[in-house]
Design a protein around this motif. Structure first.
Motif, PDB file in Angstrom:
ATOM      1  N   MET A  93       0.852  -1.149  -0.059  1.00  0.00           N
ATOM      2  CA  MET A  93       0.220   0.032   0.047  1.00  0.00           C
ATOM      3  C   MET A  93       0.975   1.206  -0.134  1.00  0.00           C
ATOM      4  O   MET A  93       1.139   1.868   0.969  1.00  0.00           O
ATOM      5  CB  MET A  93      -0.905   0.091   1.378  1.00  0.00           C
ATOM      6  CG  MET A  93      -1.944   1.175   1.330  1.00  0.00           C
ATOM      7  SD  MET A  93      -2.657   1.117   2.885  1.00  0.00           S
ATOM      8  CE  MET A  93      -4.000   2.500   2.604  1.00  0.00           C
ATOM      9  N   SER A  97      -0.981   5.732  -5.113  1.00  0.00           N
ATOM     10  CA  SER A  97      -1.256   4.820  -6.179  1.00  0.00           C
ATOM     11  C   SER A  97      -1.908   5.218  -7.559  1.00  0.00           C
ATOM     12  O   SER A  97      -2.878   6.257  -7.484  1.00  0.00           O
ATOM     13  CB  SER A  97      -2.225   3.850  -5.468  1.00  0.00           C
ATOM     14  OG  SER A  97      -1.992   3.538  -4.233  1.00  0.00           O
ATOM     15  N   ILE A  99      -4.127   4.310  -9.441  1.00  0.00           N
ATOM     16  CA  ILE A  99      -5.364   3.636  -9.909  1.00  0.00           C
ATOM     17  C   ILE A  99      -6.322   4.068 -11.119  1.00  0.00           C
ATOM     18  O   ILE A  99      -6.304   5.549 -11.300  1.00  0.00           O
ATOM     19  CB  ILE A  99      -6.320   3.738  -8.663  1.00  0.00           C
ATOM     20  CG1 ILE A  99      -5.746   3.246  -7.551  1.00  0.00           C
ATOM     21  CG2 ILE A  99      -7.610   2.871  -8.633  1.00  0.00           C
ATOM     22  CD1 ILE A  99      -6.151   3.358  -6.299  1.00  0.00           C
ATOM     23  N   ALA A 151      -6.757   1.788  -1.892  1.00  0.00           N
ATOM     24  CA  ALA A 151      -5.261   1.214  -2.001  1.00  0.00           C
ATOM     25  C   ALA A 151      -5.157   0.262  -0.922  1.00  0.00           C
ATOM     26  O   ALA A 151      -4.247  -0.872  -1.345  1.00  0.00           O
ATOM     27  CB  ALA A 151      -4.239   2.347  -1.732  1.00  0.00           C
TER      28      ALA A 151
END
Length: 311
Positions: A93, A97, A99, A151
Motif C-alpha cells: 500500500m 497509487s 489507480i 489502496a
C-alpha cells in the motif's frame, strides 16, 4: 527385545520473513543505505520509523523487489523479492497509487485480484477496506480517505503473506482509521507479516509489536515500543506556577525544563513521583498539574536529535 532411541528434534529460530543482510544502496554520489542488516520476524507488525531522508523508502523498494542493492542480500520469505513468484506473496500500500480513475471501486479490486494465483474474494477485500458502500463509485470520484481505503483493498486482495503499509492512514477520518486498524489487527492475527511506515507515531506505539528506527541509511534502534520509551525520560510533568526556569531546573530528577509565556512549565523526568513530592515540599502554589509517561515520539525525537547522532 531391543530398545528404541528417540532423539528430540532440534529447535531452531524461524527464519525472518523479510531479511536484509549487509545491504548498501548507492545512487550516484548519494549513499542511501550503509551496510544495513535487518530481519523482520514472521507474524509481527513492525513499524519502520525515521525522519525524511533516513533511507526507509529505499529499504522498502529493495524489499519489494523494485530495486536491487549495490551490495548485500535481500530476501522475502527466503527468496528474491524481484522474482515473479516472490511478488505474488507480497502486498503493498504505497503513499501514492496510480489507480485507473475511470474504473469503479469493485472493478479496480477485481482487476487486481486477477493478477494473483490465490486471491481473496473481491467482497472480502471490499469488506476489509470498508468500501462496500462506495463499490460502484468511480475511483476518480473518491475522497482522499476513500482513495486510501481503496489502496488498502488493492494491497490485500492478493492474499499476501507479507504486507507493506506506507503512511496508510493519511487522509482518513477518525472512523476510517479505527476501521482500518481493526482490519490490520485481523490480518496480523491470521499470521501475516506487516511492515508499517508512518509519521503518526501514536499509531505505531499502539499497534506495533516492534519498532525499528533508521537515520542516514543506518539502524539507530530496534525494540518494542516499551523498550524504546525506557531509553528516555520516563515522564513529563506540566503545571502552572510562579517558579522561574532556574528554580524548576533545580528540582530533583529534572532532566529538562521549559516555561512558556503564560508560566506553564513542562519538565521531563525519570522520577515524576519524587519531582511532584519536591514541588509540594517547596510550598509554592501550582495548578493545572498533568503527569504523562514518555511516548514513542519522545524516544524517536531523542534518538534522531542532532546531538544524539553525533554521539
Amino acid at each position: 527385545m531391543t530398545a528404541s532411541l528417540h532423539t528430540a528434534p532440534l529447535h531452531t529460530a524461524a527464519p525472518p520473513a523479510v531479511e536484509l543482510v549487509g545491504v548498501s544502496k548507492r545512487f550516484g554520489a548519494v549513499q542511501a543505505l550503509h551496510d544495513l542488516t535487518l530481519g523482520i520476524r514472521a507474524g509481527e507488525l513492525t513499524a519502520l520509523l525515521g525522519p525524511n531522508g533516513a533511507g526507509k523508502t529505499t529499504a522498502i523498494s529493495l524489499m519489494l523487489g523494485l530495486a536491487r542493492p549495490t551490495a548485500g542480500v535481500v530476501r522475502v520469505l527466503g527468496g528474491n523479492p524481484a522474482a515473479g513468484s516472490g511478488r505474488t506473496v507480497i502486498g503493498s500500500m504505497p503513499q501514492e497509487s496510480a489507480i485507473p480513475q475511470a474504473l469503479t471501486v469493485r472493478e479496480a479490486v477485481t482487476l487486481f485480484s486477477r493478477l494473483y494465483p490465490a486471491p481473496l474474494s473481491v467482497d472480502t477485500a471490499l469488506e476489509l477496506a470498508d468500501l462496500h458502500s462506495v463499490a460502484s463509485r468511480r475511483a476518480g470520484a473518491l475522497s482522499g480517505g476513500q482513495a486510501r481505503r481503496l489502496a488498502f483493498a488493492l494491497a490485500v486482495v492478493g492474499n499476501p503473506q507479507v504486507l507493506f503499509l506506507d503512511e496508510p492512514t493519511t487522509g482518513m477520518d477518525a472512523g476510517s482509521r479505527l476501521a482500518f486498524w481493526h482490519a490490520v489487527d485481523g490480518l496480523k492475527r491470521e499470521g501475516r507479516t506487516i511492515l508499517l511506515t508512518t509519521h503518526y507515531l501514536e499509531e505505531a506505539e499502539r499497534t506495533a509489536d516492534r519498532v525499528v528506527v533508521m537515520n542516514r541509511g543506518t539502524l539507530l534502534a530496534d525494540g518494542t515500543p516499551e523498550s524504546l520509551r525506557s531509553q528516555v525520560s520516563a515522564g513529563r510533568v506540566r503545571f502552572t506556577s510562579d517558579l522561574v526556569l532556574a528554580e524548576l531546573q533545580a528540582l530533583p530528577g529534572v532532566d529538562s525544563a521549559e516555561v512558556d509565556g503564560a508560566g506553564r512549565a513542562t519538565l521531563r523526568t525519570r522520577e515524576p513521583e519524587a519531582l511532584i513530592a519536591a514541588l509540594v515540599h517547596t510550598g509554592v502554589r501550582f495548578r493545572e498539574l498533568e503527569v504523562s509517561r514518555a511516548s514513542l515520539e519522545d524516544a524517536f525525537l531523542s534518538l534522531t536529535a542532532p546531538d544524539a547522532l553525533k554521539a
